[in-house]
Design an enzyme around this catalytic site. Sequence first.
Site, PDB file in Angstrom:
ATOM      1  N   ASP A  32     -14.397 -31.054  96.213  1.00 45.07           N
ATOM      2  CA  ASP A  32     -15.589 -31.100  95.363  1.00 45.07           C
ATOM      3  C   ASP A  32     -15.792 -32.544  94.913  1.00 45.07           C
ATOM      4  O   ASP A  32     -14.890 -33.374  95.049  1.00 45.07           O
ATOM      5  CB  ASP A  32     -15.439 -30.172  94.140  1.00 45.07           C
ATOM      6  CG  ASP A  32     -16.798 -29.677  93.650  1.00 45.07           C
ATOM      7  OD1 ASP A  32     -17.670 -30.516  93.365  1.00 45.07           O
ATOM      8  OD2 ASP A  32     -16.992 -28.457  93.563  1.00 45.07           O
ATOM      9  N   LEU A  50     -20.350 -35.487  99.484  1.00 42.24           N
ATOM     10  CA  LEU A  50     -20.788 -35.006 100.800  1.00 42.24           C
ATOM     11  C   LEU A  50     -21.692 -36.018 101.506  1.00 42.24           C
ATOM     12  O   LEU A  50     -21.824 -35.979 102.730  1.00 42.24           O
ATOM     13  CB  LEU A  50     -21.547 -33.681 100.642  1.00 42.24           C
ATOM     14  CG  LEU A  50     -20.736 -32.486 100.127  1.00 42.24           C
ATOM     15  CD1 LEU A  50     -21.650 -31.285  99.917  1.00 42.24           C
ATOM     16  CD2 LEU A  50     -19.608 -32.150 101.093  1.00 42.24           C
ATOM     17  N   GLY A  70     -20.698 -26.459  99.075  1.00 40.06           N
ATOM     18  CA  GLY A  70     -21.010 -27.691  98.341  1.00 40.06           C
ATOM     19  C   GLY A  70     -22.491 -28.036  98.355  1.00 40.06           C
ATOM     20  O   GLY A  70     -23.272 -27.485  99.121  1.00 40.06           O
ATOM     21  N   GLY A  71     -22.850 -28.966  97.504  1.00 33.56           N
ATOM     22  CA  GLY A  71     -24.244 -29.406  97.395  1.00 33.56           C
ATOM     23  C   GLY A  71     -24.843 -28.930  96.086  1.00 33.56           C
ATOM     24  O   GLY A  71     -24.143 -28.488  95.175  1.00 33.56           O
ATOM     25  N   SER A 109     -29.127 -19.194 100.825  1.00 37.77           N
ATOM     26  CA  SER A 109     -29.536 -18.545  99.570  1.00 37.77           C
ATOM     27  C   SER A 109     -30.748 -17.650  99.768  1.00 37.77           C
ATOM     28  O   SER A 109     -31.573 -17.860 100.675  1.00 37.77           O
ATOM     29  CB  SER A 109     -29.878 -19.635  98.552  1.00 37.77           C
ATOM     30  OG  SER A 109     -30.542 -19.087  97.434  1.00 37.77           O
ATOM     31  N   TYR A 134     -35.179 -26.595  96.709  1.00 37.61           N
ATOM     32  CA  TYR A 134     -33.836 -26.052  96.973  1.00 37.61           C
ATOM     33  C   TYR A 134     -33.880 -25.038  98.127  1.00 37.61           C
ATOM     34  O   TYR A 134     -33.068 -25.088  99.057  1.00 37.61           O
ATOM     35  CB  TYR A 134     -33.333 -25.403  95.681  1.00 37.61           C
ATOM     36  CG  TYR A 134     -32.096 -24.552  95.822  1.00 37.61           C
ATOM     37  CD1 TYR A 134     -30.869 -25.123  96.154  1.00 37.61           C
ATOM     38  CD2 TYR A 134     -32.158 -23.172  95.599  1.00 37.61           C
ATOM     39  CE1 TYR A 134     -29.737 -24.322  96.265  1.00 37.61           C
ATOM     40  CE2 TYR A 134     -31.028 -22.380  95.703  1.00 37.61           C
ATOM     41  CZ  TYR A 134     -29.818 -22.962  96.040  1.00 37.61           C
ATOM     42  OH  TYR A 134     -28.698 -22.173  96.154  1.00 37.61           O
ATOM     43  N   LYS A 138     -32.133 -24.991 101.969  1.00 40.54           N
ATOM     44  CA  LYS A 138     -31.308 -23.921 102.542  1.00 40.54           C
ATOM     45  C   LYS A 138     -31.861 -23.500 103.905  1.00 40.54           C
ATOM     46  O   LYS A 138     -31.095 -23.208 104.830  1.00 40.54           O
ATOM     47  CB  LYS A 138     -31.233 -22.733 101.581  1.00 40.54           C
ATOM     48  CG  LYS A 138     -30.439 -23.038 100.310  1.00 40.54           C
ATOM     49  CD  LYS A 138     -28.996 -23.431 100.628  1.00 40.54           C
ATOM     50  CE  LYS A 138     -28.148 -23.638  99.408  1.00 40.54           C
ATOM     51  NZ  LYS A 138     -26.767 -24.044  99.722  1.00 40.54           N
TER      52      LYS A 138
HETATM   53  C1  15L Z   1     -29.023 -19.340  93.961  1.00 36.09           C
HETATM   54  O1  15L Z   1     -29.204 -19.694  95.119  1.00 36.09           O
HETATM   55  C2  15L Z   1     -28.223 -20.149  93.008  1.00 36.09           C
HETATM   56  O2  15L Z   1     -27.222 -20.902  93.666  1.00 36.09           O
HETATM   57  C3  15L Z   1     -27.632 -19.336  91.908  1.00 36.09           C
HETATM   58  O3  15L Z   1     -27.197 -20.219  90.907  1.00 36.09           O
HETATM   59  C4  15L Z   1     -28.606 -18.319  91.322  1.00 36.09           C
HETATM   60  O4  15L Z   1     -29.564 -18.993  90.612  1.00 36.09           O
HETATM   61  C5  15L Z   1     -29.176 -17.470  92.442  1.00 36.09           C
HETATM   62  O5  15L Z   1     -29.678 -18.237  93.495  1.00 36.09           O
HETATM   63  C6  15L Z   1     -30.280 -16.512  91.970  1.00 36.09           C
HETATM   64  O6  15L Z   1     -31.312 -16.407  92.647  1.00 36.09           O
HETATM   65  O7  15L Z   1     -30.089 -15.824  90.975  1.00 36.09           O
END
Ligand code: 15L
Length: 257
Positions: A32, A50, A70-71, A109, A134, A138
């Site tokens: 980390d 990273l 990570g990230g 995510s 974000y 992903k």
């Molecule tokens: C995610 O991708 C996040 O990393 C996490 O912290 C949450 O916020 C989650 O989504 C979410 O949608 O609840």
Amino acid sequence: MKRVLITGAGGGIGRSLRETLRGVYPILRLSDRVPLAPAREGEEVDRNELSDMAAVERMVAGVDGIVHLGGISGENEWPAILEGNIIGLYNIFEAARRGGVQRIVFATSNHAVGFYPRDQKIDHRVVPRPDSRYGVSKAFGEAIASLYSDKHGIGVLCTRIGNFGGKPVDKRRLSIWISPRDYTQLVRIGLEHPDIRYEIVYGVSNNRRSWYDNSNAERLGYRPQDDSEPTGADPIAERYQGGTFCAAEFTAKTPRP
Ligand code: 15L
């Protein structure tokens, strides 16, 4: 798998996997940008950025599999996303290629597909509909994973994680929650399943109001143990506004309407 690297090992999921994967593989290498608890037996602890390719190459050297957590883990300004989730992500896959790593579990995510409406059940085949910078990062990660799988033969399991934690914190999370033990199961499938080349699965528990068709995970052997709304809940507590107060010492043969 002799040595497994976990990036982002200081975050919530990383700290949990550090415990649940302890002893599963002979060596866990934990990395980390923030300081981590000192290495115990069977652990190696590493600290780096990273975005620093040379450091990432050193971090990846000698590992058999990577769990890439990570990230940046939520919405942020573009420079932070660019550094952690675009450059950092690329560095991980490129260092894995150079280092001959055969398997990666990538923590993508639900936000890669966050603009699908809630009343539409989606599976692993839908095109990305990111809901944020974000989420775009992903979707980029899933695309890099596909490239390195197709071109260089790295096996990748992309786990579109919903919300990881001890329990769901709001109504939305009832649909996307995943328990630590279910995520551990998914990660182990990603590292150990013999036939994974490139797969997308949803990182969710067996939630009754799930928004996802997770048949691809099931096909790979995923059998989630947890449900965001367990059936074990007391029917009396569930029936009345007073909840568990009503259920305590309840002896009536039939509940009053
Ligand atoms: C995610 O991708 C996040 O990393 C996490 O912290 C949450 O916020 C989650 O989504 C979410 O949608 O609840």
